[in-house]
Design an enzyme around this catalytic site. Structure first.
Site, PDB file in Angstrom:
ATOM      1  CE  LYS A  31      56.547 -64.008  -1.716  1.00  0.00           C
ATOM      2  NZ  LYS A  31      57.591 -63.021  -2.040  1.00  0.00           N
ATOM      3  CD  GLN A  50      60.003 -67.153  -0.846  1.00  0.00           C
ATOM      4  OE1 GLN A  50      60.467 -67.669  -1.863  1.00  0.00           O
ATOM      5  NE2 GLN A  50      59.727 -65.865  -0.779  1.00  0.00           N
ATOM      6  CG  ASP A  89      55.083 -67.859   5.186  1.00  0.00           C
ATOM      7  OD1 ASP A  89      54.725 -68.024   4.000  1.00  0.00           O
ATOM      8  OD2 ASP A  89      55.817 -66.918   5.549  1.00  0.00           O
ATOM      9  CG  HIS A 130      58.364 -62.438   5.196  1.00  0.00           C
ATOM     10  ND1 HIS A 130      57.412 -61.479   5.469  1.00  0.00           N
ATOM     11  CD2 HIS A 130      58.911 -62.095   3.994  1.00  0.00           C
ATOM     12  CE1 HIS A 130      57.386 -60.600   4.484  1.00  0.00           C
ATOM     13  NE2 HIS A 130      58.289 -60.940   3.576  1.00  0.00           N
ATOM     14  CB  CYS A 176      60.322 -58.828   4.963  1.00  0.00           C
ATOM     15  SG  CYS A 176      59.747 -57.455   3.944  1.00  0.00           S
TER      16      CYS A 176
END
EC number: 2.8.1.7
Length: 406
Positions: A226, A203, A200, A123, A364
């Site tokens: 999220k 997700q 990261d 991302h 993104c």
């Protein structure tokens, strides 16, 4: 505890509404998830009856608000199995967390001639801060390339490391492809070369349990919105020894020990020295409610349900003519696709007419789009409140669009 999607859906008020005269099928949770009543009510209750500035007062409301805020820090530390709640910094989201690391740890530890490794599937939030850091200090940004199936060319990774590698910044799960990267072996390799690792996790944390101690990563960051929580709040985990050495990157109230016009300023201890100003206390309370909600359902239960739903979706989508899927067969959360030569925006607009919400665009992730030589993709994301019926509606909608547009 048995997972019941019907009971879960009953907790999300928005899922009962209609769009264009049809029941909403919300397949865009990877962009931002909907919120259960428990989260909405917790934040509203705080503002109605418990609001006060934290860390600044001895009166009852302030003390109670401070305690509630710090209890969420403790709950979040248990959620990712950190050693201590003091390894967690409240941030606005994943993007701010990565920028904090780049501007604090990065400015102190990355020098001219050093290098940072990222991947082609990242991302922009895990690309641009490192580009900016490298430009400031004269470091090199190295990239792990993609395979056509949406996995990384891991055989190239050992060749990217050298004695000047300072950081591997890698996504846990791709926001476009759903690829879950083999973090354990990647982190081990990075540490063998003396490099730190930032993950990261934006997700990942909503799909299955995350254990930062087992991963042995140095930094882990994720967003609340999220994870069925509010916008504007997230968590940055940093190993305690690293965090205590990092300088603040924003100045203001709450992050100081002393301030003197003649002798300068000294900082308070971490994590509070990274939380300048009045925090998003309501968002923190809402995040705590989201963590409690997901934990009560059981992340393993959620994972099992979502994986069954994903397998069903991938099998049903095989019936759609001229549909191109991107990413591996084994994936988490998202299905990126294009229909024939039609632009993703057109396909997404037709689906919206059918009450189906998907994300369209470059997500993104422009370097990933460039790799696949497309300007955009449609992305349907599957969350714990989505159903087999909604998958069927997506498939039927795509079949209908194909008949209409050819």
């Amino acid at each position: 505890m048995t997972f019941s999607v019907d009971k879960v859906r009953a907790d999300f008020p928005v899922l009962s509404r209609e769009v264009n005269g049809l029941p909403l099928a919300y397949l865009d949770s990877a962009a931002s998830a909907q919120k259960p009543s428990q989260v909405i009510d917790a934040e509203a209750e705080f503002y109605r009856h418990g609001y006060a500035a934290v860390h600044r007062g001895i009166h009852t409301l302030s003390a109670q608000a401070t305690e509630k805020m710090e209890n969420v820090r403790k709950r979040a530390s248990l959620f990712i199995n950190a050693r201590s709640a003091e390894e967690l910094v409240f941030v606005r989201g994943t993007t701010e967390g990565i920028n904090l690391v780049a501007n604090s740890w990065g400015n102190s530890n990355v020098r001219a001639g050093d290098n940072i490794i990222i991947s082609q599937m990242e991302h922009h939030a895990n690309i641009v801060p490192w580009q900016m850091l490298c430009a400031r200090v004269g470091a090199e940004l190295r990239v792990i390339p993609l395979n056509p199936d949406g996995t990384l060319q891991l055989e190239t990774l050992p060749t990217l490391f050298d004695e000047k590698t300072r950081l591997l910044a890698i996504t846990h799960v791709s926001n476009v492809l759903g690829t879950e990267n083999p973090l354990a072996e990647m982190i081990t390799l990075a540490h063998q070369h003396g490099a730190k690792v930032l993950v990261d996790g934006a997700q990942a944390v909503m799909h299955h349990p995350v254990d930062v101690q087992a991963l042995d990563c140095d930094f882990y960051v994720f967003s609340g919105h999220k994870l069925y929580g509010p916008t504007g709040i997230g968590i940055l985990y940093v190993k305690e020894a690293l965090l205590q050495e990092m300088p603040p990157w924003e100045g203001g109230g709450s992050m100081i020990a002393t301030v003197s016009l003649s002798e300068g300023t000294t900082w308070t201890k971490a994590p509070w020295r990274f939380e300048a100003g009045t925090p998003n206390t309501g968002g923190i309370i809402g995040l705590g409610a989201a963590l409690e909600y997901v934990s009560a359902l059981g992340l393993n239960n959620i994972a099992e349900y979502e994986q069954n739903l994903m397998h069903y979706a991938l099998s049903q989508l095989e019936s759609v003519p001229d549909l191109t899927l991107y990413g591996p067969q084994n994936r988490l959360g998202v299905i990126a696709f294009n229909l024939g030569k039609h632009h993703a925006y057109d396909v997404g607009s037709f689906l919206d007419n059918y009450g189906i919400a998907v994300r369209t665009g470059h997500h993104c992730a422009m370097p990933l789009m460039a790799y696949y030589n497309v300007p955009a993709m449609c992305r349907a994301s599957l969350a714990m409140y989505n159903t087999h019926e909604e998958v069927d509606r997506l498939v039927t909608g795509l079949q209908r669009i194909h008949r209409l547009l050819g």
